[in-house]
Write an enzyme that holds these catalytic residues in place. Structure first.
Site, PDB file in Angstrom:
ATOM      1  N   HIS A 250      22.568  39.618  57.547  1.00  0.00           N
ATOM      2  CA  HIS A 250      23.692  40.015  58.415  1.00  0.00           C
ATOM      3  C   HIS A 250      24.529  41.164  57.817  1.00  0.00           C
ATOM      4  CE1 HIS A 250      26.406  38.119  61.733  1.00  0.00           C
ATOM      5  NE2 HIS A 250      26.510  39.427  61.739  1.00  0.00           N
TER       6      HIS A 250
ATOM      7  N   TYR B 244      27.447  32.998  64.292  1.00  0.00           N
ATOM      8  CA  TYR B 244      28.023  32.959  65.652  1.00  0.00           C
ATOM      9  C   TYR B 244      28.120  31.502  66.142  1.00  0.00           C
ATOM     10  CZ  TYR B 244      26.677  37.967  65.964  1.00  0.00           C
ATOM     11  OH  TYR B 244      26.497  39.304  65.751  1.00  0.00           O
TER      12      TYR B 244
HETATM   13  N1  NAP Z   1      25.248  42.747  63.170  1.00  0.00           N
HETATM   14  C1  NAP Z   1      26.547  42.763  63.269  1.00  0.00           C
HETATM   15  O1  NAP Z   1      27.252  42.846  62.248  1.00  0.00           O
HETATM   16  C2  NAP Z   1      27.181  42.701  64.614  1.00  0.00           C
HETATM   17  C3  NAP Z   1      28.556  42.918  64.747  1.00  0.00           C
HETATM   18  C4  NAP Z   1      29.104  42.866  66.027  1.00  0.00           C
HETATM   19  C5  NAP Z   1      28.295  42.594  67.128  1.00  0.00           C
HETATM   20  N2  NAP Z   1      26.958  42.343  66.964  1.00  0.00           N
HETATM   21  C6  NAP Z   1      26.077  42.050  68.141  1.00  0.00           C
HETATM   22  O2  NAP Z   1      26.231  43.087  69.100  1.00  0.00           O
HETATM   23  C7  NAP Z   1      26.580  42.505  70.356  1.00  0.00           C
HETATM   24  C8  NAP Z   1      27.418  43.456  71.166  1.00  0.00           C
HETATM   25  O3  NAP Z   1      28.621  43.789  70.533  1.00  0.00           O
HETATM   26  P1  NAP Z   1      30.054  43.234  70.979  1.00  0.00           P
HETATM   27  O4  NAP Z   1      29.890  41.947  71.668  1.00  0.00           O
HETATM   28  O5  NAP Z   1      30.908  43.313  69.778  1.00  0.00           O
HETATM   29  O6  NAP Z   1      30.611  44.359  71.956  1.00  0.00           O
HETATM   30  P2  NAP Z   1      30.130  45.178  73.256  1.00  0.00           P
HETATM   31  O7  NAP Z   1      28.815  44.685  73.753  1.00  0.00           O
HETATM   32  O8  NAP Z   1      30.292  46.611  72.921  1.00  0.00           O
HETATM   33  O9  NAP Z   1      31.287  44.799  74.286  1.00  0.00           O
HETATM   34  C9  NAP Z   1      31.413  43.520  74.834  1.00  0.00           C
HETATM   35  C10 NAP Z   1      32.649  43.532  75.730  1.00  0.00           C
HETATM   36  O10 NAP Z   1      32.443  44.472  76.787  1.00  0.00           O
HETATM   37  C11 NAP Z   1      32.659  43.854  78.043  1.00  0.00           C
HETATM   38  N3  NAP Z   1      31.693  44.493  78.961  1.00  0.00           N
HETATM   39  C12 NAP Z   1      30.343  44.377  78.924  1.00  0.00           C
HETATM   40  N4  NAP Z   1      29.776  45.152  79.867  1.00  0.00           N
HETATM   41  C13 NAP Z   1      30.785  45.774  80.513  1.00  0.00           C
HETATM   42  C14 NAP Z   1      30.837  46.698  81.589  1.00  0.00           C
HETATM   43  N5  NAP Z   1      29.708  47.137  82.177  1.00  0.00           N
HETATM   44  N6  NAP Z   1      32.054  47.130  82.006  1.00  0.00           N
HETATM   45  C15 NAP Z   1      33.183  46.695  81.401  1.00  0.00           C
HETATM   46  N7  NAP Z   1      33.207  45.830  80.372  1.00  0.00           N
HETATM   47  C16 NAP Z   1      32.014  45.376  79.936  1.00  0.00           C
HETATM   48  C17 NAP Z   1      32.412  42.384  77.822  1.00  0.00           C
HETATM   49  O11 NAP Z   1      33.181  41.607  78.709  1.00  0.00           O
HETATM   50  P3  NAP Z   1      32.603  40.313  79.503  1.00  0.00           P
HETATM   51  O12 NAP Z   1      31.776  39.527  78.545  1.00  0.00           O
HETATM   52  O13 NAP Z   1      33.847  39.613  79.930  1.00  0.00           O
HETATM   53  O14 NAP Z   1      31.801  40.858  80.674  1.00  0.00           O
HETATM   54  C18 NAP Z   1      32.937  42.207  76.399  1.00  0.00           C
HETATM   55  O15 NAP Z   1      34.337  42.059  76.391  1.00  0.00           O
HETATM   56  C19 NAP Z   1      27.293  41.209  69.962  1.00  0.00           C
HETATM   57  O16 NAP Z   1      27.434  40.337  71.058  1.00  0.00           O
HETATM   58  C20 NAP Z   1      26.413  40.735  68.847  1.00  0.00           C
HETATM   59  O17 NAP Z   1      25.241  40.133  69.393  1.00  0.00           O
HETATM   60  C21 NAP Z   1      26.403  42.416  65.727  1.00  0.00           C
END
Ligand code: NAP
Length: 278
Positions: A108, A50
């Site tokens: 990862h 990241y």
């Molecule tokens: N291990 C892996 O392979 C892997 C893969 C993917 C992700 N991850 C981890 O998991 C975390 C979360 O996944 P993600 O970032 O892919 O997706 P997510 O948390 O499902 O969604 C994030 C998105 O949702 C929006 N959001 C957040 N809360 C909200 C709400 N209450 N209402 C409306 N929109 C909302 C955010 O916008 P704003 O930021 O503009 O508020 C952002 O665009 C990542 O940040 C990372 O740390 C790990």
């Protein structure tokens, strides 16, 4: 209301919700993470890939929070699975965040075609012995990968972080983790803000319980027994997302949400049996 804690299979405690940090980089990333730490998140997810371990370390320092109350995580990228490279990468992760230890360090992706994840796992075990990591974990591991870890090292991870949201609830994988004492963590728990957030069924439940759709989804994760990792750069949403411990979804709500599952529910078709990330 504080985020409750759970106990991992190595005896350490861990919060029932982690703050996601993918795409939070540089000064804006530091501000978003500081805000999260100041509204009560205790755990920050991160990854070498990241490119924000530095921002994580800076946010921790500037937040004024006691390091001992926090849980900071990073992840080993696929290109550094070879044993010596993995150990060097963990050191580099520590230097980047300017911390003496990570609470959690993950592999990862298993990258099964490359076939070096057991070597990487041995490096994580060694780094734990050296005190550089408190708990060792994996992301995106399938039962076949976890069985190899256990057969070849005798050590299973504390956490398996997998893609998980109402369109892709992963019942079998969650059960496998649970039956083996592994905590399931949910990545992209909000479906990365796709049409889940305007799904009519979820909107109906949200209206009835007087909460937002995001809160209903995160509460669903909690009641399934998984640890969601919502990411938000928006302070108001950060507070909303962590405020899910004062209401309950009924069995009928849980059953209704289960009907949203799709066999092809992955966001980007990243099946760990074949998908590789370096
Ligand atoms: N291990 C892996 O392979 C892997 C893969 C993917 C992700 N991850 C981890 O998991 C975390 C979360 O996944 P993600 O970032 O892919 O997706 P997510 O948390 O499902 O969604 C994030 C998105 O949702 C929006 N959001 C957040 N809360 C909200 C709400 N209450 N209402 C409306 N929109 C909302 C955010 O916008 P704003 O930021 O503009 O508020 C952002 O665009 C990542 O940040 C990372 O740390 C790990």
């Amino acid at each position: 209301m504080p985020i409750p804690t759970l106990t991992l299979n190595d005896g350490t405690t861990f919060p029932a919700m982690t703050f996601g940090t993918y795409k939070l980089n540089g000064a804006a990333g530091v501000e978003a993470m500081k805000s999260a730490l100041n509204v009560g998140y205790d755990a920050l997810d991160s990854a070498f890939n990241y490119e924000n371990e530095g921002a994580v370390g800076r946010a921790v320092k500037e937040s004024g929070r006691d390091r001992k109350t926090l849980r900071i995580a990073s992840k080993l990228p696929g290109r550094h699975h070879a044993y010596d490279e993995a150990l060097t990468t963990i050191e580099e992760s520590l230097y980047r965040a300017q911390v003496d230890y990570y609470d959690l360090y993950y592999i990862h992706w298993p990258n099964p075609k490359q076939g070096k994840y057991v070597e990487a796992w041995k490096a994580l075990i060694e780094a734990k012995k050296r005190g550089q990591i408190r708990s060792i974990a994996v992301c995106n591991f399938l039962p076949e990968h976890l069985e190899r870890l256990e057969a070849e090292t005798g050590v299973l991870p504390s956490i398996n972080q997998i893609e998980l949201h109402p369109y892709f609830p992963q019942d079998e994988m969650r059960k496998w983790n649970h039956d083996h004492g592994i905590v399931t963590q949910a990545w992209s728990p909000l479906g990365r803000a796709n049409d889940l957030l305007t799904n009519p069924l979820l909107e109906k439940i949200a209206k009835r319980v007087g909460k937002g759709v995001g809160q209903v989804i995160l509460r669903w994760h909690h009641q399934l027994g998984s640890v969601p990792i919502p990411k938000s750069a928006t302070p108001k949403r950060q507070i909303e997302n962590r405020s899910i411990f004062d209401f309950t979804l009924t069995d009928e709500d849980m059953a209704a949400i289960a009907t949203l599952a799709r066999p092809d529910g992955r966001l980007k078709n990243q099946d760990p049996a074949v998908y590789e990330e370096f």
